[in-house]
Design a protein around this motif. Structure first.
Motif, PDB file in Angstrom:
ATOM      1  N   ALA A   1      -0.397   1.649   7.487  1.00 59.65           N
ATOM      2  CA  ALA A   1      -1.457   1.061   6.677  1.00 59.65           C
ATOM      3  C   ALA A   1      -1.744  -0.354   7.144  1.00 59.65           C
ATOM      4  CB  ALA A   1      -1.056   1.057   5.202  1.00 59.65           C
ATOM      5  N   LYS A   2      -2.908  -0.818   6.769  1.00 64.27           N
ATOM      6  CA  LYS A   2      -3.353  -2.174   7.091  1.00 64.27           C
ATOM      7  C   LYS A   2      -2.786  -3.136   6.046  1.00 64.27           C
ATOM      8  CE  LYS A   2      -7.534  -4.895   7.950  1.00 64.27           C
ATOM      9  NZ  LYS A   2      -9.022  -4.868   7.970  1.00 64.27           N
ATOM     10  N   ASP A   3      -2.135  -4.201   6.534  1.00 62.90           N
ATOM     11  CA  ASP A   3      -1.512  -5.203   5.650  1.00 62.90           C
ATOM     12  C   ASP A   3      -0.608  -4.511   4.622  1.00 62.90           C
ATOM     13  OD1 ASP A   3      -2.964  -7.178   6.967  1.00 62.90           O
ATOM     14  OD2 ASP A   3      -4.654  -7.008   5.590  1.00 62.90           O
ATOM     15  N   GLY A   4       0.242  -3.612   5.133  1.00 65.11           N
ATOM     16  CA  GLY A   4       1.057  -2.803   4.226  1.00 65.11           C
ATOM     17  C   GLY A   4       2.060  -3.598   3.418  1.00 65.11           C
TER      18      GLY A   4
ATOM     19  N   THR B   1       2.476   4.758  -7.430  1.00 67.98           N
ATOM     20  CA  THR B   1       2.337   3.421  -8.008  1.00 67.98           C
ATOM     21  C   THR B   1       1.523   2.473  -7.140  1.00 67.98           C
ATOM     22  OG1 THR B   1       4.440   2.717  -7.022  1.00 67.98           O
ATOM     23  CG2 THR B   1       4.522   3.650  -9.235  1.00 67.98           C
ATOM     24  N   VAL B   2       1.077   2.940  -5.967  1.00 63.11           N
ATOM     25  CA  VAL B   2       0.309   2.081  -5.079  1.00 63.11           C
ATOM     26  C   VAL B   2      -1.128   2.003  -5.583  1.00 63.11           C
ATOM     27  CG1 VAL B   2      -0.409   3.919  -3.516  1.00 63.11           C
ATOM     28  CG2 VAL B   2      -0.135   1.582  -2.649  1.00 63.11           C
ATOM     29  N   GLY B   3      -1.786   0.912  -5.272  1.00 65.52           N
ATOM     30  CA  GLY B   3      -3.191   0.748  -5.668  1.00 65.52           C
ATOM     31  C   GLY B   3      -4.133   1.214  -4.576  1.00 65.52           C
ATOM     32  N   GLN B   4      -4.996   0.334  -4.125  1.00 68.15           N
ATOM     33  CA  GLN B   4      -5.956   0.641  -3.059  1.00 68.15           C
ATOM     34  C   GLN B   4      -5.363   0.215  -1.717  1.00 68.15           C
ATOM     35  OE1 GLN B   4      -9.478  -1.466  -4.197  1.00 68.15           O
ATOM     36  NE2 GLN B   4     -10.035  -0.014  -5.805  1.00 68.15           N
ATOM     37  N   PHE B   5      -5.048   1.186  -0.872  1.00 67.05           N
ATOM     38  CA  PHE B   5      -4.501   0.906   0.453  1.00 67.05           C
ATOM     39  C   PHE B   5      -5.416   1.525   1.505  1.00 67.05           C
ATOM     40  CE2 PHE B   5      -2.844   5.057  -0.521  1.00 67.05           C
ATOM     41  CZ  PHE B   5      -2.776   5.720   0.691  1.00 67.05           C
ATOM     42  N   ASP B   6      -5.289   1.044   2.709  1.00 65.21           N
ATOM     43  CA  ASP B   6      -6.123   1.500   3.823  1.00 65.21           C
ATOM     44  C   ASP B   6      -5.200   2.047   4.904  1.00 65.21           C
ATOM     45  OD1 ASP B   6      -7.974   2.024   5.738  1.00 65.21           O
ATOM     46  OD2 ASP B   6      -8.696  -0.036   5.975  1.00 65.21           O
TER      47      ASP B   6
END
Length: 362
Positions: free
Chosen positions: A49-52, A63-68
Motif C-alpha cells: 500500500a501507499k504510505d502504509g 479496522t483499516v480506513g481508506q487505503f490505496d
C-alpha cells in the motif's frame, strides 16, 4: 519475528518496510506460521500500500480506513478452517465503516494454516500477465485485471481476539520479475505497542543465498527454538501472575492478623476463665459439705402459709368489689314506674286537646 504472542489475547503487531518498492514487476515470498488453541483465532495481513505505515499502521482489514493498494488476508473467515483472500482499494472505500467487508474480496481460496508445525510459504507475483497468489506451491487465485503501481510499501500486520493465535514470520523476500535476479526486501522497521518476541530480525540475505534450500535439520532446530521461546514467555507470564497472587495473599493475611486479638488479651481472658471456674468449684464444695434440708423445709412452710393468707384476702376483696359495683334494684323499679306514669299523663292530655279542637267540614 513473533507478531502476536500466545498469551495474552487482544494484541496487535506490525512491521513495515522503510523504503518503497521501485520495481513495477516483482515476486514476493512470505513464510509464516500460526499456532494456538483449538478455538484460537486472529488474522494476518500482507499489505502492498501507499504510505502504509502512516495510514494503516497496525490495523487489520476490518479496522483499516481508506487505503490505496493491495491486502492479502489470512484468517478463519466463514468457519472453514482457514482461507486466503485478496482485497483492493484505490483510496475511496472506507473499509472500517463498510457494512460487509468480506464481500469486497476479489479472490480467495481455502487453506488450513493453523497448527501445521511448519512454516507456510505464500507467493505473491505481480507480472505483465496480472496478479497471482500461490500457497505451498499451489495456485490460490489469479487475475489479469489487476495492475499495481510502483512506489508502495510492503507491510505485515496481525491482530488476535481474547483466545489468540501466535503469528510468526520467518522470511520475507522480494525479487524482481523483469530481470529474474533476486533483490532482498527493504529493511523492516519493528514498531508498535506489541514488542516482537523470539526470533529477532528478519533474514536479509543476498539472492544467491536464497537459491539454496535450507537443511531440514536446521529448520527443525529453528522450529524447536521458537517453540521453546514461546513456552518460556508463557511461563514467565504465569510466574508473574503467581507472584501477584502471593503478594495479595500476604496482604490479606496481615489484615486478618491485625483484626484478631493480641496475645496479651488472650492471656487475660484465660486468667478470667480460670477464676470463674475456681469460684464455681468452691461453691460446689460448700453445697456438698452442708445439709440444707431443714432450711428448705422452713422455706416450704413459709411459702404455704403465705399462699393461704393471700388466697383468703383475695376472696374477701373480690366479694366487696362485686357488692359495691352491683346496681340498686329498688331505684331501678321506681324509675320505670315514673316513666310509665309520665307517658299515661301525656296521653290523657293529648286526647283532651284533640277533643276540644274545632271541627271543620268541607
Amino acid at each position: 519475528m513473533i507478531l502476536t504472542p500466545p498469551y495474552p489475547g487482544n494484541t496487535r503487531g506490525f512491521a513495515w518496510s522503510q523504503t518503497p518498492v521501485s520495481q513495477q514487476w516483482w515476486d514476493a515470498e512470505f513464510q509464516f506460521r500460526a499456532s494456538g488453541s483449538e478455538r484460537g483465532g486472529g488474522n494476518l495481513q500482507i499489505w502492498y500500500a501507499k504510505d502504509g505505515q502512516s495510514k494503516i499502521g497496525s490495523s487489520s482489514i476490518y479496522t483499516v480506513g481508506q487505503f490505496d493498494g493491495l491486502a492479502i488476508v489470512i484468517d478463519t473467515h466463514g468457519g472453514r478452517g482457514g482461507s486466503v483472500r485478496g482485497f483492493l482499494n484505490d483510496g475511496t472505500t472506507d473499509y472500517k465503516s463498510h457494512k460487509s467487508v468480506d464481500s469486497l474480496a476479489f479472490g480467495h481460496c481455502s487453506y488450513a494454516y493453523r497448527n501445521l508445525g511448519r512454516p507456510s510459504v505464500l507467493h505473491v507475483k505481480h507480472t505483465t500477465s496480472g496478479l497471482q497468489v500461490t500457497v505451498d506451491d499451489k495456485l490460490c487465485f489469479s487475475t489479469n485485471k489487476v495492475v499495481l503501481p510502483s512506489g508502495n510499501n510492503f507491510g505485515v500486520t496481525a491482530a488476535t481476539p481474547e483466545n489468540p493465535d501466535s503469528f510468526e514470520v520467518f522470511k520475507f523476500v522480494l525479487q524482481s520479475s523483469s530481470s529474474g535476479s533476486s533483490k532482498s526486501a527493504p529493511p523492516v522497521q519493528e514498531r508498535g505497542n506489541q514488542k516482537p518476541v523470539g526470533l529477532g530480525k528478519p533474514q536479509q540475505q543476498p539472492a544467491r543465498a536464497e537459491t539454496k534450500s535450507p537443511n531440514l535439520i536446521d529448520q527443525q532446530f529453528a522450529d524447536l527454538g521458537a517453540r521453546l521461546q514461546l513456552l518460556n514467555h508463557a511461563t514467565s507470564n504465569i510466574i508473574r501472575e503467581i507472584g501477584m497472587i502471593n503478594t495479595k495473599s500476604d496482604k490479606r493475611h496481615t489484615e486478618l492478623t491485625q483484626q484478631l486479638a493480641s496475645k496479651s488479651e488472650l492471656s487475660s481472658l484465660d486468667v478470667r476463665l480460670q477464676r470463674i471456674e475456681q469460684a464455681l468449684q468452691n461453691i460446689q464444695r460448700d453445697l456438698e459439705g452442708k445439709d440444707y434440708r431443714d432450711q428448705f423445709n422452713k422455706l416450704q412452710d413459709i411459702l404455704r402459709s403465705s399462699h393461704v393468707t393471700l388466697t383468703n384476702s383475695l376472696q374477701g376483696h373480690l366479694l366487696n368489689v362485686v357488692t359495691a359495683s352491683s346496681p340498686r334494684m329498688g331505684f331501678f323499679i321506681c324509675l320505670i314506674i315514673a316513666f310509665q306514669v309520665f307517658l299515661a299523663v301525656s296521653y290523657i292530655i293529648y286526647k283532651r286537646r284533640r277533643a276540644n279542637m274545632p271541627k271543620k267540614f268541607l
